[in-house]
Design an enzyme around this catalytic site. Structure first.
Site, PDB file in Angstrom:
ATOM      1  N   SER A  94      40.851  69.464  74.096  1.00 46.74           N
ATOM      2  CA  SER A  94      40.152  70.153  73.383  1.00 46.74           C
ATOM      3  C   SER A  94      40.623  70.546  71.914  1.00 46.74           C
ATOM      4  O   SER A  94      41.483  70.343  71.169  1.00 46.74           O
ATOM      5  CB  SER A  94      41.604  71.176  74.607  1.00 46.74           C
ATOM      6  OG  SER A  94      41.620  71.127  75.543  1.00 46.74           O
TER       7      SER A  94
ATOM      8  N   GLY B 244      50.911  69.174  72.176  1.00 47.66           N
ATOM      9  CA  GLY B 244      51.167  70.370  71.459  1.00 47.66           C
ATOM     10  C   GLY B 244      49.496  70.999  70.992  1.00 47.66           C
ATOM     11  O   GLY B 244      48.746  70.999  69.863  1.00 47.66           O
TER      12      GLY B 244
ATOM     13  N   CYS C  89      46.653  75.424  78.704  1.00 45.80           N
ATOM     14  CA  CYS C  89      47.715  74.078  78.217  1.00 45.80           C
ATOM     15  C   CYS C  89      48.838  74.568  78.767  1.00 45.80           C
ATOM     16  O   CYS C  89      49.298  76.405  78.030  1.00 45.80           O
ATOM     17  CB  CYS C  89      47.290  74.098  77.567  1.00 45.80           C
ATOM     18  SG  CYS C  89      48.462  72.768  76.970  1.00 45.80           S
TER      19      CYS C  89
ATOM     20  N   GLY D 118      43.440  61.215  83.886  1.00 41.82           N
ATOM     21  CA  GLY D 118      43.811  61.034  82.724  1.00 41.82           C
ATOM     22  C   GLY D 118      45.436  60.070  82.689  1.00 41.82           C
ATOM     23  O   GLY D 118      44.939  58.990  82.012  1.00 41.82           O
TER      24      GLY D 118
HETATM   25  C1  LIG Z   1      48.368  63.228  77.088  1.00 45.88           C
HETATM   26  C2  LIG Z   1      47.906  64.358  77.496  1.00 45.88           C
HETATM   27  C3  LIG Z   1      46.606  65.458  76.698  1.00 45.88           C
HETATM   28  C4  LIG Z   1      46.118  66.166  77.166  1.00 45.88           C
HETATM   29  N1  LIG Z   1      45.406  66.996  76.442  1.00 45.88           N
HETATM   30  C5  LIG Z   1      44.675  67.821  76.990  1.00 45.88           C
HETATM   31  C6  LIG Z   1      43.652  68.505  76.480  1.00 45.88           C
HETATM   32  O1  LIG Z   1      43.846  68.525  75.203  1.00 45.88           O
HETATM   33  N2  LIG Z   1      43.055  69.817  77.155  1.00 45.88           N
HETATM   34  C7  LIG Z   1      42.727  70.091  78.201  1.00 45.88           C
HETATM   35  O2  LIG Z   1      42.244  70.746  78.955  1.00 45.88           O
HETATM   36  N3  LIG Z   1      43.725  68.840  79.093  1.00 45.88           N
HETATM   37  C8  LIG Z   1      44.765  68.434  78.436  1.00 45.88           C
HETATM   38  N4  LIG Z   1      45.830  67.313  79.311  1.00 45.88           N
HETATM   39  C9  LIG Z   1      45.430  67.283  80.908  1.00 45.88           C
HETATM   40  C10 LIG Z   1      44.331  66.535  81.699  1.00 45.88           C
HETATM   41  O3  LIG Z   1      42.671  66.552  81.279  1.00 45.88           O
HETATM   42  C11 LIG Z   1      44.430  65.878  83.463  1.00 45.88           C
HETATM   43  O4  LIG Z   1      44.156  67.845  82.784  1.00 45.88           O
HETATM   44  C12 LIG Z   1      45.901  66.164  83.416  1.00 45.88           C
HETATM   45  O5  LIG Z   1      46.237  65.534  82.635  1.00 45.88           O
HETATM   46  C13 LIG Z   1      46.041  65.762  84.921  1.00 45.88           C
HETATM   47  O6  LIG Z   1      45.268  64.939  84.899  1.00 45.88           O
HETATM   48  P1  LIG Z   1      46.285  63.568  85.188  1.00 45.88           P
HETATM   49  O7  LIG Z   1      47.323  63.276  86.162  1.00 45.88           O
HETATM   50  O8  LIG Z   1      45.138  62.361  85.556  1.00 45.88           O
HETATM   51  O9  LIG Z   1      46.535  62.960  84.087  1.00 45.88           O
HETATM   52  C14 LIG Z   1      46.229  66.288  78.946  1.00 45.88           C
HETATM   53  C15 LIG Z   1      47.464  65.157  79.472  1.00 45.88           C
HETATM   54  C16 LIG Z   1      47.614  64.175  78.948  1.00 45.88           C
HETATM   55  C17 LIG Z   1      48.874  63.303  80.277  1.00 45.88           C
END
Ligand SMILES: Cc1cc2nc3c(=O)[nH]c(=O)nc-3n(C[C@H](O)[C@H](O)[C@H](O)COP(=O)(O)O)c2cc1C
Ligand SMILES: Cc1cc2nc3c(=O)[nH]c(=O)nc-3n(C[C@H](O)[C@H](O)[C@H](O)COP(=O)(O)OP(=O)(O)OC[C@H]3O[C@@H](n4cnc5c(N)ncnc54)[C@H](O)[C@@H]3O)c2cc1C
Ligand SMILES: Cc1cc2nc3c(=O)[nH]c(=O)nc-3n(C[C@H](O)[C@H](O)[C@H](O)COP(=O)(O)OP(=O)(O)OC[C@H]3O[C@@H](n4cnc5c(N)ncnc54)[C@H](O)[C@@H]3O)c2cc1C
Ligand SMILES: Cc1cc2nc3c(=O)[nH]c(=O)nc-3n(C[C@H](O)[C@H](O)[C@H](O)COP(=O)(O)O)c2cc1C
Ligand code: FES
Ligand code: FES
Lengths: 265, 305, 305, 265
Positions: C46, C73, C129, C264
């Site tokens: 993001s 963050g 977020c 993710g």
């Molecule tokens: C380390 C990390 C950083 C993330 N940064 C963002 C981000 O910048 N923008 C966003 O929309 N979601 C962010 N997410 C959320 C992921 O895109 C996703 O919605 C969430 O982790 C659930 O999916 P997962 O269980 O496959 O990780 C982040 C998740 C993780 C673990």
């Protein structure tokens, strides 16, 4: 003690359907986890209920359950055809102690479902097995031929006298107890029946093991649906030595419905 | 040996581990069993006005050891019959907290009065069941409703009233503040997290009800966050719930702000003897970390941030 | 072999597995790497208006294999520098979706316009977020805000706009409906679930920021519930996110209503080659279950309930 | 391939603190998980940052890190006293290949921290080790005595000429390469230094392995902070053969700051 059993459901297809009696059907299906006689599984009939069912076939990868018409779901189960998908989790619960050498089996209603594999296992270990088998009428005698085939002596009672003793299976059990020198009695059926069996065996000093039924939901000792006095039938049972049941006022008198209300039998 | 006893909201408990509502709580004997195993107190199944069968099976689905999904549908014998069960537990010496659920403030108050009449030491309001059919969402997801319900109950009973907060909200602290404003003696959090399981072979949800609530280890981090936020918002005591299965889990909750904890799913995974193990583990850990009393750890993680 | 390609919201993807925002998304080479590994598309970290360092370490905490807590963050190079990274990925052939975050509708619109200028195939709005400092809660926790932001962005760009919904709400379907009303081409859900880890030895939260967001297997049941509820509420396509680490997980999301999925945390646990494994597993499972096309499974679990 | 390493943090107490040079301190602490020379751990200084640190002691249960003052956190670390609690997770990353028999080690700055245990392990396997060790001045020569004690030949360079060659350590490395017949070069230090080492070794056909540093956050290959061209230093490194780095335009020229922005060295 790690009590946890992986209760993840496995979806299997029914391979065989055997009409055992007019009101009872056996379903066979592949399910690899090892099981012991006395244990039960939770069987999900998708779209219908998920019900606790004793394993009537415990050996090897092809397990089986034997279902008697009691209410709506068990009636639907009668028409389950091979190929139908069901969900299985378990096995859960404890098992029969197979060490006694002379065993009296007292089965009423669908009770033979859990007692047949136990008797089979005992016979395989060389025990002498006598079966007091009760039903409403001759055609409803569940697993009579299976008991005979395993080399058990089978004494029959029917309510209508269409085969064997006319009347209660407990009468047959009493006379067997009077004659034989049994090391153990295994029983499963209506609780009034089991109480009578205990009453007959106790004075003779023969230990009785009862396979109990209570309404079940979780089957993993959590929801309290299957509470029976201080016990949970799903994790402390379903097989209970009679001594443990003696202090339980509900035994033979009350069970709990789906809401947890105590209702008389 | 560290002192595990806790006092808050007029309650005095031998240890902070309470049996969570809905687990081993339908029968008096089971409540007595959890007490005998070592629980500091036991909370009843949530009781409603009339008997309720709950949803058909399947009502549970489990995920390895880290989570459990349920949609029991609040089965309960109803407040008419249930006092008998409480009596059984009380005769065995158990400190019983009565949980009640209802659709509006008036019914909550009526139920709570009847529950209080059984001699329970406190009443917990289940405002948060994620799978009870309300008007779309949960009865306790709006602060105004929470405040109104709590106020109505507090006016009706003398025992401490504990408001149980849902995690299915953008603002758990706001809900807790509303409960405090309504006169709650304490808040507890969290109830289960709205969740779902799908069976791909059957192309349908696993639970008969479809949606359910997630509990167990998976929700511990979620529960801790709620307690953390609530602690910063209210001054009434907080009871922590969610995924507690070890003495360390309980201490994490305490440091986040909880004065006591409730234990649910661990009973399914470890058996009721978990109530013997938990106080032992907690005391050992407190000794190791140099805490003389459990209560000294409450909120400890907030002081440095 | 089942057909995995998906078409929705004007997009056409070789398979439904998208790299989730925030994972492998800070550098163009990494986006290209996820594409080369087999992803159907990649979503950028993001991006905000100006460079942002994010929170200090520790920024992550893990739980066995079932969960991960993070509070990065929102570190990002800012929209000024980032187009260079997108270009690197695009030169490698990757289909890139640009994720942006901002504090209000005006800034969202401005950012989205600049993001659209890079030639991304769609824009995902990170409305959710859980650890970005807004006015207490998340920017996307009120339906009115969601609708306003989406409307402002849609007016500004021609590419499809995807609104990413938070799970930290009592009503995910309400938020999705608001996005639909605002003109979103699709919604995606879920972002991480608000959570916390405490270290009892240090008596403090583990993450430098305190609160963080939970991801991974633990939140799959939560994500599925959100998708289920959103599917019943909107008619625009849905992208499922949360704990996807196998072909079966993806199919569960599809049956709950998702037309595509984002992955993710599985990248941390299994490596980027997860994007080779997932399509393979999914195709095998679809074959076994008799689905000719992945798209035929979308919403399949709703028809029987 | 299961890449997952349990990165759960362990809180340990520092047992020893050794002032290696005026700007460098070694901290020892009990940490049981096995580690190999080249690997790193994430070290949390509670209240301060969590930083990637090479293990300067990899053997046995007492591990060690060696920290040079670079910025705020590493300055605070200098005053960490025995008894202080730190959080450790890892070890992460790959390791040096210990099979070469004649190894040239080129260390600049805190680079000796990761190279010392690797050289020790190579010596233990009977390899000949030559060390080109550089620092600003004599007092800052990290692990000079440790290298000598393990039986390595040590050639020194200092910026101010206070010991050994006056000037770049790369000059020393170049003349060693010219003389010796090395099977491998291991290097860690500023990237400009490592680039020079590669430039000197390449024409001679001696393979070079570089231990790289990039900003790190997750250390588990997820957050992309440590991206270096197509690689992630945390999971693909930190040790890279020079050939893999050659196609990476950023090598020696750009790193990324905490926001992910590319900034020149
Ligand atoms: C380390 C990390 C950083 C993330 N940064 C963002 C981000 O910048 N923008 C966003 O929309 N979601 C962010 N997410 C959320 C992921 O895109 C996703 O919605 C969430 O982790 C659930 O999916 P997962 O269980 O496959 O990780 C982040 C998740 C993780 C673990
Ligand atoms: C450990 C155990 C083993 C069992 N083994 C067998 C078996 O091998 N063969 C067999 O035919 N039956 C067995 N039963 C009984 C079976 O689970 C059902 O109770 C029975 O099939 C009736 O179900 P129904 O839905 O058709 O009846 P309903 O119309 O729902 O009710 C009829 C009766 O069944 C009881 N019942 C309904 N649902 C449940 C439930 N989830 N758990 C327990 N009781 C329920 C009701 O309390 C009622 O008394 C067993 C029960 C238990 C607890
Ligand atoms: C794999 C690896 C192994 C390392 N091993 C050692 C070692 O054995 N001994 C040693 O003294 N140093 C080592 N470092 C460097 C160390 O992690 C820090 O970068 C250094 O200590 C400066 O930290 P600071 O916070 O004091 O400096 P700051 O004032 O924050 O910044 C100074 C420099 O350090 C960098 N830095 C800050 N935080 C990080 C971070 N989280 N990850 C990487 N770089 C960062 C900044 O980009 C900047 O260039 C290693 C780095 C990596 C990636
Ligand atoms: C099977 C089951 C039934 C539950 N029933 C109730 C209930 O009746 N009332 C209530 O307030 N909470 C109920 N809960 C929620 C628990 O009290 C508790 O808040 C939640 O499970 C989280 O704690 P845990 O992770 O320790 O289980 C139930 C939970 C489970 C698993
Ligand atoms: S069936 Fe739930 S406790 Fe036995
Ligand atoms: S530090 Fe996060 S990817 Fe390497």
């Amino acid at each position: 003690m790690v009590r946890y059993r992986r209760p993840v459901r496995t979806i299997v297809r029914v391979t065989d359907r055997v009409q055992e009696t007019p009101s009872t059907v056996t379903l066979r299906f592949p399910y690899a986890p090892p099981a012991l006689p006395g244990q039960f599984v939770m069987v999900w009939f998708p779209g219908d209920d998920e019900l606790p069912m004793s394993l009537s076939y415990t050996d090897g990868p092809s397990k089986g359950i034997t279902v008697k018409v009691m209410g709506e779901t068990s009636r639907h189960v009668q028409s389950v055809a091979p190929g139908t998908q069901v969900g299985i989790r378990g096995p859960y619960g404890n098992r029969f102690d197979l060490s006694p050498r002379r065993i009296l089996v007292v089965a009423g209603g669908s009770g033979a479902a859990v007692l047949a594999p136990a008797a089979e296992a005992a016979r395989a270990r060389g025990a002498e097995v006598t079966v007091a088998l009760g039903a409403t009428r001759a055609s409803e005698l569940l697993f009579r031929d299976r008991f005979r085939a395993m080399g058990a002596r089978v004494e029959v009672a029917t309510d209508d006298g269409s085969e064997g003793h006319a009347g209660f299976v407990t009468t047959v059990a009493e006379s067997e107890l009077a004659r034989g020198e049994f090391e153990a009695v295994w029983t499963c059926g209506p609780e009034v029946m089991m109480r009578k069996v205990i009453a007959a065996a106790e004075p003779l000093g023969v230990p009785v093991h009862c396979s109990m039924e209570r309404h079940m939901k979780c089957a993993i000792g959590m929801c309290d649906a299957c509470a029976l006095g201080p016990f949970h039938v799903c994790t402390d049972g379903p097989v209970f030595p009679a001594e443990r049941l003696k202090g339980v006022p509900d035994f033979g008198r009350f069970h709990r419905d789906s809401s947890g209300r105590r209702v008389p039998f | 040996m560290a002192d595990l006893s806790v006092r808050f909201a007029g309650l005095s408990l031998r240890n902070p581990f309470l049996l969570a509502s809905g687990v081993w709580g339908e029968s008096g004997d089971s409540l007595a069993g959890a007490w005998a195993a070592g629980a500091g107190g036991v909370i009843t199944k949530s009781i409603g006005a009339v008997p309720r069968a709950g949803y058909p099976n399947p009502t549970i689905e489990t995920y390895e050891r880290w989570g459990l999904l349920n949609a029991m549908g609040l089965p309960n014998p109803g407040i008419g019959e249930y006092p008998r069960e409480i009596e059984v537990a009380q005769r065995a010496g158990a400190l019983v907290i009565g949980s009640v659920f209802a659709g509006d403030a008036t019914e909550f108050a009526r139920l709570a009065r009847r529950m209080a009449a059984t001699g329970v030491i406190a009443i917990e309001l289940n405002l948060s069941c994620p799978h009870a059919e309300g008007f779309g969402t949960e009865v306790g997801s709006e602060p105004e409703d929470v405040e109104k319900i709590v106020r109505a109950v507090v006016a009706e009973v003398r025992v401490p009233v504990i408001a149980k907060i849902t995690p299915n909200t953008s603002d758990p602290a706001g809900l807790a503040s509303a409960a405090e404003a309504g006169g709650a003696a304490a808040v507890s959090a969290i109830n289960t997290v709205r969740a779902l399981a799908i069976d791909v072979h059957l192309r349908r949800p696993v639970l008969a009800h479809g949606l359910g609530g997630l509990s167990g280890a998976a929700i511990k981090p979620i529960g801790l966050a709620c307690i953390w936020q609530i602690y910063e918002a209210v001054s009434i005591p907080i009871i922590g719930i969610g995924g507690i299965g070890s003495g360390q889990d309980a201490l994490e909750y305490a440091m986040a702000g909880a004065r006591a904890v409730e234990v649910g799913t661990a009973v399914a995974f470890d058996g009721i003897s978990v109530f013997a193990r938990l106080p032992r583990e907690l005391a050992g850990l407190l000794d190791e970390l140099g805490f003389a009393r459990f209560e000294d750890a409450v909120g400890a993680a907030h002081t440095r941030v």
